[in-house]
Scaffold this active site. Structure first.
Site, PDB file in Angstrom:
ATOM      1  N   GLU A  74       0.811  -1.133   0.138  1.00  0.00           N
ATOM      2  CA  GLU A  74      -0.115   0.018   0.183  1.00  0.00           C
ATOM      3  C   GLU A  74       1.001   1.131   0.000  1.00  0.00           C
ATOM      4  OE1 GLU A  74      -0.621  -2.850   1.900  1.00  0.00           O
ATOM      5  OE2 GLU A  74      -2.867  -3.147   1.425  1.00  0.00           O
ATOM      6  N   HIS A 143     -11.045  -5.013  10.679  1.00  0.00           N
ATOM      7  CA  HIS A 143     -11.638  -4.924   9.482  1.00  0.00           C
ATOM      8  C   HIS A 143     -13.037  -4.316   9.587  1.00  0.00           C
ATOM      9  CE1 HIS A 143      -8.668  -8.109   8.604  1.00  0.00           C
ATOM     10  NE2 HIS A 143      -8.744  -8.045   7.349  1.00  0.00           N
TER      11      HIS A 143
HETATM   12  C1  LIG Z   1      -2.031  -4.332   4.497  1.00  0.00           C
HETATM   13  C2  LIG Z   1      -3.365  -5.147   3.898  1.00  0.00           C
HETATM   14  N1  LIG Z   1      -3.634  -5.091   2.715  1.00  0.00           N
HETATM   15  C3  LIG Z   1      -4.467  -5.930   2.141  1.00  0.00           C
HETATM   16  C4  LIG Z   1      -5.133  -6.797   3.107  1.00  0.00           C
HETATM   17  C5  LIG Z   1      -6.423  -7.651   2.363  1.00  0.00           C
HETATM   18  N2  LIG Z   1      -5.876  -9.251   2.352  1.00  0.00           N
HETATM   19  C6  LIG Z   1      -6.272 -10.144   2.948  1.00  0.00           C
HETATM   20  S1  LIG Z   1      -5.680 -11.692   2.532  1.00  0.00           S
HETATM   21  C7  LIG Z   1      -4.985 -10.893   1.085  1.00  0.00           C
HETATM   22  C8  LIG Z   1      -4.168 -11.750   0.317  1.00  0.00           C
HETATM   23  C9  LIG Z   1      -3.046 -12.348   1.058  1.00  0.00           C
HETATM   24  O1  LIG Z   1      -2.543 -13.303   0.121  1.00  0.00           O
HETATM   25  P1  LIG Z   1      -1.100 -14.273   0.790  1.00  0.00           P
HETATM   26  O2  LIG Z   1      -0.436 -13.263   1.604  1.00  0.00           O
HETATM   27  O3  LIG Z   1      -0.731 -14.698  -0.587  1.00  0.00           O
HETATM   28  O4  LIG Z   1      -1.890 -15.225   1.738  1.00  0.00           O
HETATM   29  P2  LIG Z   1      -3.141 -16.330   1.490  1.00  0.00           P
HETATM   30  O5  LIG Z   1      -4.274 -15.521   1.579  1.00  0.00           O
HETATM   31  O6  LIG Z   1      -2.729 -16.810   0.009  1.00  0.00           O
HETATM   32  O7  LIG Z   1      -2.881 -17.339   2.483  1.00  0.00           O
HETATM   33  C10 LIG Z   1      -5.325  -9.616   1.158  1.00  0.00           C
HETATM   34  C11 LIG Z   1      -4.833  -8.555   0.050  1.00  0.00           C
HETATM   35  C12 LIG Z   1      -4.826  -7.226   4.248  1.00  0.00           C
HETATM   36  N3  LIG Z   1      -5.409  -7.834   5.222  1.00  0.00           N
HETATM   37  N4  LIG Z   1      -3.792  -6.395   4.878  1.00  0.00           N
END
Ligand SMILES: Cc1ncc(C[n+]2csc(CCOP(=O)(O)OP(=O)(O)O)c2C)c(N)n1
Ligand SMILES: [Mg+2]
Lengths: 346, 353
Positions: A74, A143
């Site tokens: 971000e 959230h």
């Molecule tokens: C700083 C932040 N940005 C965006 C999110 C929203 N978000 C939650 S899970 C996710 C994807 C995460 O992907 P990854 O790290 O590969 O984990 P996975 O869900 O695949 O286990 C996002 C963008 C968040 N929780 N925190």
């Protein structure tokens, strides 16, 4: 219900009802068609169409160059939006949940919000930061916040909070055309998502053509003589519902939707308070040092002699809890609003 | 070399975690069908299930003790189970109950269990800095405890992760970073958001060892993690490990995965680390009956936790005001009450008299 008392003088009334999400996207698409310099970036905004359907269909029409999925970085992409805006483009950057502002706040409040001022006006930052706000779906403290007051407190950002589809579209047109950074906060519960049903109010008639809603004009959703209820976002609909209930008991509440926090339409609030003498402010943000205190302060500064009673309802300075029983306790409900108005009316 | 007993323990952790997620699917969907309404049913909020991630949690946590710290991201169940988090109270938390790990305040993305030093953050990569802090505490106190931060491959582009690598490296802190690469960050495939195929390469820029395990293989994870944890315990600093795992379900419950090619979903389901480990166990002479027994025991444990959780009371509404502080200020009138609600013996916490 929500649109009954509205007087759309200019905008054509229409039978075409849209969800807030569709209305918001329609404005973005219109601006992207008109202006090559407008582009959208965020996480899951391309194929997914935004977790809360803030970009549905945009990828198909505009392609990946203008509807960009970005890394979960971000600081980098919100800061990049600032840079692109200073270079004269009109980026829209989405922060998936407003709660995630923490990892990128420097770009938001030290660059986006201050560069115009600190450059003595030699730079403009014409960008829109879109972000989902609010609770009621039990996702707990990281959230579920609105943080309305946090963003409105820091100078240099315009802050917009639509509560209906009609407003969502008009305010989005205004936001993209504005030469300043605009934080456009859309409430998840109002978007009209299949998986998170909205109350009935936010889905409204929406003209097909473009139209703008000027910032700093609150909307009197329901005129009334007895008590003024000032609110925004989801709680506009809760306040309207409460007002209907109160009407049955002969209490006539006036409901004001602020629509924008920066700039704030103080005059509409003062006019109402001068008439009713009683003010309730309802907010889904934390109570202390926030929106409720600000509105009450302005009412006191501008209409102290007319005020006989004041109350506020907001999140009582606790993080938003997960369990439904706990979240319902801290998030002002329709009954809480009705009870507060009754107390003021006594 | 990993012992057969250790393999069996890992197998039990993994089938427990898998069955747990499959059972949570059923429980979560109660009241949410046919039309999916996230606000209906017994489990509040979003639910990110870790089916397909089990090898990573089990292989790493085999090397950890209760006094070692683990931080997990929004997809934490398999890690919590492997770390020994109380399954009943964890389940009660997921159901939002009073006796849950966090008294119904945290929920499934925010599990906290001080008994085994387990904590989460729902914000991407933000479990990394506190893990570095736990390692710092261990180093300052001269214990041989270590810390492990788990994160997804989508989190390796986040400042909180990169800054933590650097801080851990420059202070030689006993911390292991474990990236679970399931190829997806919600709808975004890895190659759309980083040019680095092998996330363990991030380590090189900070001069710490980086290891990638390509195979979704619990034994391989066990071995790599064993080395990393030993290195940390011996005071030789941090390690970054990336483990290939698979996302067998949507990002969260209700995700229709329209963005994901069928073939990718199929592939994720075929590459089953649990089946692979069962094969390994058979080759070590463990019989099918013995494997069945382990599975049954795991299933019973899961059922017990879920039934217990569902019998637990909801928190009372007024509990919402508790736990904001450990030492609540005596004069706080944060419940919307007026200042006159405050006790007049505010001096009790004042300290001076
Ligand atoms: C700083 C932040 N940005 C965006 C999110 C929203 N978000 C939650 S899970 C996710 C994807 C995460 O992907 P990854 O790290 O590969 O984990 P996975 O869900 O695949 O286990 C996002 C963008 C968040 N929780 N925190
Ligand atoms: Mg991932």
């Amino acid at each position: 219900m929500a649109t009954e008392s509205r007087d759309y003088t200019e905008a054509t009334e229409t039978d075409r009802e849209l969800t807030m999400s569709r209305a918001m996207v329609e404005a973005i698409a219109w601006e992207m068609r008109e202006n090559e310099e407008v582009f959208y970036m965020g996480e899951d905004v391309a194929d997914y169409g935004g977790i809360f359907s803030s970009t549905t269909g945009l990828l198909d029409e505009f392609g990946r160059d203008r509807v960009m999925d970005v890394p979960i970085s971000e600081t980098a992409y919100l800061g990049a939006a600032v840079g692109a805006a200073q270079a004269g483009m009109r980026p829209i950057a989405e922060l998936m949940f407003v709660d995630f502002f923490g990892v990128a706040m420097d770009q938001i409040y030290n660059n986006m919000a201050k560069n115009t001022y600190m450059s003595g006006g030699s730079f403009s930052v014409p960008m829109v930061l879109t972000t989902a706000v609010g609770g009621t779906y039990n996702d707990a403290g990281q959230h579920s916040q609105t943080l309305y007051g946090t963003f409105a407190h820091l100078p240099g950002m315009k802050v917009v909070v639509p509560s209906t589809a009609y407003d969502a579209k008009g305010l989005m047109h205004s936001a993209i055309r504005d030469d300043d950074p605009v934080v456009y906060m859309f409430h998840k519960r109002l978007m009209g998502l299949g998986w998170m049903p909205s109350p009935s109010g936010p889905k409204t008639g929406v003209p097909k053509d473009d139209y703008t809603i000027p910032f700093g004009e609150a909307d009197v959703k329901r005129p009334g003589d007895d008590v003024t209820v000032v609110t925004l976002g989801l709680h506009v609909h809760r306040a309207m519902e409460a007002a209907e209930q109160l009407d049955d008991d002969g209490i006539d509440a006036e409901v004001i939707d602020l629509r924008t926090l920066v700039p704030l339409d103080t005059e509409t609030v003062l006019d109402s308070v001068r008439k009713t003498g009683k003010l309730l402010v309802v907010d889904e943000d934390y109570q202390s040092f926030g929106v409720t205190g600000e509105i009450i302060a302005r009412a006191a500064e501008g209409a102290l002699d007319d005020l006989s009673a004041v109350k506020r309802l907001a999140i009582p300075d606790v993080p938003i809890p997960y369990a439904r029983s706990l979240e319902d306790e801290v998030n002002p409900g329709t009954d809480d609003i009705a009870a507060a108005v009754r107390e003021l009316h006594e | 070399m990993v012992s057969v007993t250790d393999l069996q323990t890992m197998y039990e952790q993994m089938v427990t975690a898998r069955h747990y997620e499959e059972r949570l699917v059923d429980e979560y969907l109660v009241g949410k069908q046919p039309a999916f309404d996230i606000s209906a049913g017994p489990i509040p909020g979003e639910l990110h299930l870790a089916a397909g991630h089990e090898a990573s949690g089990a292989g790493v946590c085999m090397h950890l003790r209760d006094d070692d710290t683990v931080t997990a991201p929004h997809r934490p169940h398999h890690i919590a189970i492997a770390k020994g988090v109380d399954l009943k109270r964890m389940t009660a938390e997921i159901f939002g109950r009073k006796t849950g790990l966090c008294r119904g305040k945290g929920g499934h993305m925010h599990l906290f269990d001080p008994d085994v030093n387990f904590a989460c953050s729902g914000i991407i990569a933000q479990g990394c800095p506190p893990a570095v802090g736990a390692a710092m505490a261990a180093k300052k106190r001269n214990t041989d405890a270590v810390a492990v931060a788990f994160l997804g491959e989508g989190a390796i582009d986040q400042g909180g992760f990169l800054e933590s690598l650097n801080l851990a490296a420059v202070h030689d802190l006993p911390v292991v970073f474990v990236v679970e690469d399931n190829d997806w960050a919600i709808s975004m495939p890895k190659d759309r958001v980083t040019d680095v195929q092998n996330g363990a390469q991030r380590a090189a820029g900070f001069d710490l060892p980086g290891v990638r395990i390509d195979s979704d293989d619990a034994t391989a994870v066990y071995e790599a993690a064993g080395e990393a944890v030993m290195r940390a315990r011996d005071g030789n600093g941090p390690t970054l490990i990336e483990v290939q795992v698979h996302r067998r379900m949507g990002h969260f419950m209700g995700d229709a995965e329209a963005y994901r090619p069928e073939a990718d979903i199929d592939r994720a389901k075929q590459r089953d680390s649990i089946e692979r480990l069962a094969e390994d166990l058979r080759s070590h002479g463990v019989t099918d009956d013995e494997l069945d027994e382990i599975r049954e025991r795991a299933h019973e444990r899961v059922e017990e936790a879920i039934s217990w959780a569902k019998e637990q009371p909801e928190p009372a509404p007024e509990e919402a005001y508790e736990n904001v502080f450990t030492n609540p200020p005596a004069q706080a009138a944060t419940d919307g009450g007026s200042a006159t609600d405050a006790p007049d013996d505010a001096g009790e916490t004042g300290g001076d008299n």
